[in-house]
Design an enzyme around this catalytic site. Structure first.
Site, short mmCIF file in Angstrom:
data_model
loop_
_atom_site.label_atom_id
_atom_site.label_comp_id
_atom_site.label_asym_id
_atom_site.label_seq_id
_atom_site.Cartn_x
_atom_site.Cartn_y
_atom_site.Cartn_z
N TYR E 144 0.83 -1.21 0.00
CA TYR E 144 0.00 0.00 0.00
C TYR E 144 0.87 1.25 0.00
O TYR E 144 1.60 1.49 0.95
CB TYR E 144 -0.88 0.02 1.26
CG TYR E 144 -2.06 -0.94 1.25
CD1 TYR E 144 -2.09 -2.06 0.42
CD2 TYR E 144 -3.16 -0.73 2.08
CE1 TYR E 144 -3.16 -2.92 0.43
CE2 TYR E 144 -4.25 -1.60 2.09
CZ TYR E 144 -4.23 -2.70 1.26
OH TYR E 144 -5.30 -3.57 1.27
N LYS E 176 -1.43 -8.20 -2.36
CA LYS E 176 -2.75 -7.56 -2.32
C LYS E 176 -2.46 -6.09 -2.53
O LYS E 176 -1.72 -5.48 -1.75
CB LYS E 176 -3.40 -7.84 -0.96
CG LYS E 176 -4.76 -7.21 -0.74
CD LYS E 176 -5.45 -7.80 0.49
CE LYS E 176 -6.71 -7.05 0.87
NZ LYS E 176 -6.56 -6.13 2.01
#
Lengths: 253, 253, 253, 253, 253
Positions: E144, E176
């Protein structure tokens, strides 16, 4: 771990006598009687409490696992209120092994939710939990909102439910948490905690009526009980209040 | 641990000769005689003291466990006064194991109560205590208020009683703490320490009358004794004063 | 540990050839000859020195414990002069075990007395000492005043005697320390060091007369000897000077 | 350790294909071909290189120690260029043990000479070296001047010779270092490195003529070879250039 | 490690139900149903998911490895959104060993690419990976972009492809990662990840049509699947959406 909670609960409920104020607040909470750990331990041993909360040193010098009947709950971290940074951190002072050797049935660790040092405390909590899991005793999370980020919202539904949820997600068995102030919002705190049992902080000495109203409200919201200190040992008749609390919390459920 | 204190007390009282000033203050406290550790150790060995306090290096090079009779108390941390941050921290310089191998009967660790580094020192204190518990020798807490948070209150009843209480809660066996300045307030400090024995810091060289008045006051307030340095070895007749102190503190109780 | 010093002293005196300038100062101290460690090691091996001081990497690639006769002294920490914070810190670069496996007869560690990082270096010094004690080789403290707190006082009697005293209290066997500049004040430095042997920093290249005057002064003040670098290998006749130094320091006592 | 270098050199010379740009620079150096590690590894395996440099993850997923012939050199630390503090630090990402289990013949670690975090990187370098010494594989120091202290001097003779010297003093077996820009000054860099072999950073894509001029200059200054990335895989004919480089560097000595 | 991915994929594709929002966002994402982990775990166990993502505490109190069929993916780090420094850091809360003992088939760790604490997280990621490698379970990198350095570019092709590449270079098995917003740029993200499988973050609740368009785009760009939370349990018919997603992602490939 559920089994571990049996030792510090009765009928699934908890009533703890808290006595770590010397470390956290200094000696101003005390008078000539309450400054003496032996006197407070005598109250805790009255049969009305399911746990006595103190720091390691007091357990070491006053608590006798062969003589005292009240289960011992050792706080593993603690700090003074002298240095006031914007965001608090509470260092480890006792290990799980030491607490167990002192006769502890459970241990507690404070996480200052919202503090700049939150990450450090979450990490330490998780390390301690690895030890309590191995040792088979419950870890109670003191979930206290503190620091600049949550200033003024320390009793809000939003922040306290967040604290309760964090305790669930990081693996506490039980939490000690302040009261939101009203029954409805506190229900949400308890829902947020899921399968984690919720014990409410007694807080400052208040009038008896107001205090028992609070007790009723948190119980009906679903709390498992109370951790109380000043409202017992700053009271004129500590044993009387203790008995009434035990009836309300431990028996009427 | 109580048993451990027997080695550094007499009739439950303590009189320690402190000699860690070189580390903490530099060499300005000394003259041509007192700069020499051997000369001070000779005074400590006069039979009037229940302990000699020094850093590891001095113990290593001067103290002979087979020859010297005065019990050795090794300070485990220390710092210079050169770097002056607002809030002090004192690093570990000696381990419990090293102290024991040098012949130590007890060890000491300074906690600067109120410092921004308080958490770090509380944590280290607790780690050291695990070792002293295992080794069976007493850990003495030097409880000194320091830092911006307590500036100007280093001798107040409120802060010193807090320091004494912290020592009790974190598990010290004995503390070395400054004097509040009057007998009444110091009683509260001693009550706050509970079952922890309290030894008072001798401090700067003062007139003999004033000094012995202080000794009387702290003893009648309940202190276990004194740790004295400059009032001995900056005195014209160190042995004379030592003898008088020993009579007052160790014999008349 | 005293025995350990026998390997790097002669008649209780020390003359070390220092060659860690590449790490500490960069390559500007060097010329086409002195940039080559082999050439300096050849000087060190001339028979006039009781020790050759260098960092681990130079020992590893140039020093042959079976061939070289000069005892090896490995510096355990070091830093460049590129990053100039107000207060210096020098990280560990070599362990005691590595130094020994390279053939070291002693090891050195720099403590920047007065630096904001003093606590960190005192702690590391004490950790290293535990290892040298176990291994039975001497630990030499490079006691250098540095940082904002002592700026302008790096050569003062007050600060250098403090540094020497700290070395004694933390357990060094020998120190390498700058000269105060006059014989009388340096006597106090040596008194402050107690039973710790004092070796003086040679410093920048100076005129031969001035240099030998300094040597005489520090010896008569009680120093055990000299650690010299630039005054040897920046000299036109390094062997000649080495011989003269050896005579002055090692033989005439 | 010298023996270890045999595996990543030929005739004492080195030609490495570097491919850690994704970590250090992001994906902008790449096109649809060079983004694919397999394609670059195929070039590295052409027979013209004495080493292929990459991070652990690429080695793990693409390098097959039983199939690939080019020796593997794993970078042990790395960072992105996203967060731009004034002074860089590059964290460890791979251990020596992991690198070896991936088939590495050597490992590399970046030290940002001049950075405020220099001390941390020197310390980590020394820890890694203990492991490479034990494991018997060479540790290559990426000696890169960085940070406020050396800003604008990243290619100066003074700073790069300092970097080379530090590598020698801390115990590297080989260094990868930027070029000063001219042959004469680079000779001093190589002298400063002593017995440590010097490999030059290829740097940004440049014209072929200029690039080969540089190669000639650094070799004649005494460099052991080149670590090249973009000048190979951003070239139209990577195999052609690789072959020419191999001839210049590995064969004509 | 590839084999490890078989347990949390179907036909090489992944559909994960994410439920760590209580820790990361507080309780505001939840209603009376979704606040209850049991209800969400029931959805996860519907047969449409290849993994259920939660923190350690929820796994401990709700997931039963003998009863639940959905594979468990335990997040190893986490933080609240209360303290908002410019640059986030997420501390470890669970060890690989604990995750495995709870029945985890894979574990996840968040790296905030671009944060000032990036180095710390890269280091911790690499330490965790050593453990997952040994244990033989996949480590999924939550990549992220966060912090001042990448502010406003959290969804850019440049930054997300950088994040994907870092994951490849540091050795993740799967990532992810947020969606860039368009298919073409996301192809580059997937190319940058090389042999690392890419799972896309579901994100905030959006309209169903828009949501399924996104799913189609990322799959056609080459993604391995989706990690979805709010778009399931904030939907009126969570099982219906789950079934449709499973068809799109797991079956039609």
């Amino acid at each position: 771990m559920e089994d571990g909670l049996l030792r510090i609960t009765k009928n699934g409920r908890a009533l703890f006598l808290a006595y770590d104020h010397g470390m956290e607040h200094g000696t101003e909470d005390f008078d000539d009687a309450s400054i003496d750990p032996q006197k407070i331990l005598d109250i805790a041993d009255s049969g009305y409490f399911t746990g006595f909360i103190c720091q390691k040193g007091i357990a070491e010098k006053y608590y006798d696992r062969n003589k005292n009947k009240v289960p011992l709950i050792v706080k593993l971290n603690g700090k003074t209120n002298l240095f006031k940074g914007q965001d608090p951190y509470s260092p480890r002072i006792c290990s799980v092994g030491e607490a167990i050797s002192l006769g502890a049935s459970a241990v507690g660790y404070t996480v200052y939710i919202g503090s700049a040092y939150e990450a450090k405390m979450l990490f330490e909590f998780s390390q301690i939990e690895r030890e309590t899991d191995r040792a088979g005793i419950p870890l109670i999370g003191w979930m206290y909102p503190r620091g600049k980020a949550v200033k003024g919202r320390e009793h809000s539904k939003e922040i306290l439910s967040y604290g309760a949820r964090v305790a669930l997600e990081i693996g506490a068995e039980m939490i000690k948490i302040p009261y939101t102030g009203d029954r409805e919002s506190f229900k949400w705190v308890i829902q947020s905690a899921g399968r984690v049992k919720v014990v409410v902080v007694g807080g400052e000495k208040t009038g008896e009526e107001k205090f028992f109203k609070m007790v009723e409200d948190v119980l009906s919201a679903g709390a498992a009980g109370l951790a109380v200190g000043r409202n017992i040992w700053q009271s004129g008749e500590p044993i009387g209040i203790s008995q009434k609390l035990a009836e309300k919390i431990l028996e009427s459920c």
